[in-house]
Design a protein around this motif. Structure first.
Motif, short mmCIF file in Angstrom:
data_model
loop_
_atom_site.label_atom_id
_atom_site.label_comp_id
_atom_site.label_asym_id
_atom_site.label_seq_id
_atom_site.Cartn_x
_atom_site.Cartn_y
_atom_site.Cartn_z
N ILE A 88 1.12 4.16 -2.93
CA ILE A 88 0.86 5.58 -2.69
C ILE A 88 2.06 6.42 -3.10
CG2 ILE A 88 0.51 7.30 -0.86
CD1 ILE A 88 -1.28 5.21 0.53
N ILE A 142 -6.95 2.89 -2.68
CA ILE A 142 -5.95 2.26 -3.55
C ILE A 142 -5.74 0.78 -3.25
CG2 ILE A 142 -3.47 2.26 -4.07
CD1 ILE A 142 -3.61 5.29 -4.24
N ARG A 197 1.88 6.73 -6.83
CA ARG A 197 0.81 7.64 -7.21
C ARG A 197 1.23 9.09 -7.02
NH1 ARG A 197 -3.00 11.45 -4.27
NH2 ARG A 197 -3.86 12.35 -6.18
N ARG A 198 1.87 9.40 -5.92
CA ARG A 198 2.27 10.78 -5.65
C ARG A 198 3.38 11.24 -6.60
NH1 ARG A 198 1.82 11.55 0.98
NH2 ARG A 198 -0.41 10.99 1.07
N HIS A 242 1.59 12.00 -9.75
CA HIS A 242 0.78 13.21 -9.62
C HIS A 242 1.65 14.46 -9.75
CE1 HIS A 242 -3.01 15.20 -8.47
NE2 HIS A 242 -2.21 16.11 -7.96
N GLY A 262 -3.56 7.45 -10.07
CA GLY A 262 -3.89 6.32 -9.21
C GLY A 262 -4.03 5.02 -9.98
N ASP A 302 -8.97 15.28 -5.85
CA ASP A 302 -7.88 14.52 -5.26
C ASP A 302 -8.37 13.11 -4.99
OD1 ASP A 302 -5.39 13.93 -4.30
OD2 ASP A 302 -5.48 15.21 -2.53
N ILE A 303 -7.44 12.19 -4.88
CA ILE A 303 -7.76 10.78 -4.61
C ILE A 303 -7.72 10.54 -3.11
CG2 ILE A 303 -6.84 8.43 -4.80
CD1 ILE A 303 -5.86 9.13 -7.57
N ASP A 304 -8.72 9.82 -2.59
CA ASP A 304 -8.61 9.29 -1.24
C ASP A 304 -7.78 8.01 -1.36
OD1 ASP A 304 -8.90 7.99 1.24
OD2 ASP A 304 -10.78 9.05 1.61
N GLU A 305 -6.56 8.07 -0.89
CA GLU A 305 -5.62 6.97 -1.09
C GLU A 305 -5.99 5.71 -0.32
OE1 GLU A 305 -1.75 9.73 -2.20
OE2 GLU A 305 -2.19 9.26 -0.10
N ASP A 306 -6.97 5.79 0.58
CA ASP A 306 -7.45 4.58 1.24
C ASP A 306 -8.16 3.65 0.27
OD1 ASP A 306 -6.43 5.10 3.73
OD2 ASP A 306 -8.27 5.96 4.54
N LYS A 357 0.84 -1.20 0.00
CA LYS A 357 0.00 0.00 0.00
C LYS A 357 0.87 1.25 0.00
CE LYS A 357 -3.14 2.78 2.80
NZ LYS A 357 -3.87 2.94 4.08
#
Length: 385
Positions: free
Chosen positions: A16, A371, A19-20, A23, A106, A365-369, A12
């Motif tokens: 993330i 992912i 993803r960042r 981004h 994401g 924005d993405i809620d990374e929870d 996880k």
């Protein structure tokens, strides 16, 4: 957040981080060469060979399963949008006027994480997996259409894709069965009239007057030509003509968009808008010049693939997670894959305080929870298809 049996905290965190990074470095449709290079670098680290016959900047790789009786394709899109980001985050876009405002950062990170997991657990992967990192989902011509034409689905038994969805509650997963997303085609119309004095309209052919009739007439296609059980939308987004109080211009321009849920309805809208433009303009003594701008075909989720996916979702995450969704008039070029092969396009919910803005919004924005849920879902689809 849902419990993900195959996705530990280490994967996880890695996802993330990817993803960042993506981004911070967004690229527009057709320009994702740095993103593609980054994806290739990671796939090389995992020892997953590329399939170089497909046009860049898309990246396609092939993971050979232990049995290889079936080949399952998984797809992620990579392109960003021409939007100036308004978020104040440590990972905000470093490219002026460009941001990932639809979650493709994401999606790419998720498919990279699936690739990483498979490389670390090859004994569990029986099926062959084709990994598609696609360019130009947000643009026309479509990156999916190009890859299909180049044979990316040759030998593929089924294909699946996911979309992180800000309109669906975090912790839910859903899709519509059958017609799922609409076609999206545009038109540009030039009405050629005869200019003249505003006080002497009898000596002119007023293109603005003709345009007003055309705007009304197009709505008759929806109400009188489209089957009542079908869904369709025609919307005008622009009307330009003249710049004076007392001059009838010689030309007017109309532009707009058409949406339909089936291939047949999309073709009907195309044919009828062109016919009406030419015939109605001629009836007023004007000339109608119609340009059709091809976009995306309707997305059809195959019922057998949906049944399989729903079973995977309920078995993996619990019976209360799945949501049967209504079809959407939004467009998605995953439709080109599903026109050729069995499969499904699945929304993974992430609606929360962090992900409260809609897609294509400068504060999206993405809620990374969400992912790890998406990673788990794609792994399970690949393993069990």
């Amino acid at each position: 957040m849902l419990t993900a049996a195959l996705v530990d905290s280490q994967l996880k965190d890695w996802a993330i981080e990817q993803r960042r990074h993506l981004h911070r470095h967004p690229e527009l449709s057709g320009q994702e060469y740095n993103t593609a290079a980054y994806v290739k670098e990671k796939l090389a680290e995992f020892g997953i060979p590329l399939e170089p016959q497909f046009s860049p900047p898309s990246v396609v790789a092939f993971f050979k399963g232990t049995e290889g009786a079936k080949t399952i394709a998984l797809r992620a899109d990579m392109d960003a949008l021409p939007i100036t980001e308004e978020n104040d985050a440590p990972y905000q876009s470093t490219v002026p006027g460009v941001m990932h405002a639809c979650g493709h950062d994401g999606h790419t990170a998720i498919l990279l994480s699936v690739s990483k997991w498979m490389s670390e657990n090859p004994h569990l992967v029986k099926n062959n997996i084709r990994l598609i990192f696609q360019s130009s989902e947000e643009a026309s011509p479509s990156g999916a259409q190009q890859l299909v034409q180049e044979g990316v689905l040759d030998g593929v038994d089924a294909i699946y894709g996911i979309h992180l969805m800000s309109g669906l509650e975090l912790g839910k997963i859903g899709f519509a069965v059958g017609p799922s997303r609409a076609s999206c085609n545009d038109f540009d119309i030039r009405i050629e009239g005869v200019g003249g004095h505003g006080g002497q309209p009898q000596n002119a052919v007023d293109p603005i007057y003709v345009a007003s009739h055309l705007i009304q007439a197009f709505q008759s296609i929806i109400s009188r030509n489209l089957h009542p059980h079908e869904a369709g939308v025609i919307s005008f987004g622009g009307l330009q003509a003249g710049n004076s109080y007392n001059v009838i211009p010689s030309e007017a321009r109309l532009k707009g968009t058409m949406r339909a849920m089936t291939y047949e309805a999309a073709e009907l809208l195309k044919t009828k808008t062109q016919q009406l433009t030419e015939m109605l303009c001629a009836s007023f003594g004007a000339k109608g010049h119609y340009e059709f701008i091809e976009g995306t075909i309707p997305l059809y989720n195959h019922p057998e693939a949906c049944e399989f996916a729903q079973g995977i979702i309920e078995k993996t995450f619990g019976p209360d997670v799945f949501v049967l969704q209504e079809p959407s008039t939004g467009a998605e070029d995953f439709s080109y894959y599903l026109k050729e092969k069995t499969g499904a396009f699945i929304d993974v919910g992430m609606k929360s305080e962090k992900s409260q803005y809609p897609h294509h919004h400068p504060r999206f924005d993405i809620d990374e929870d969400a992912i790890p849920t998406a990673i788990e879902l794609m792994i399970q689809l690949a393993l069990n298809a």
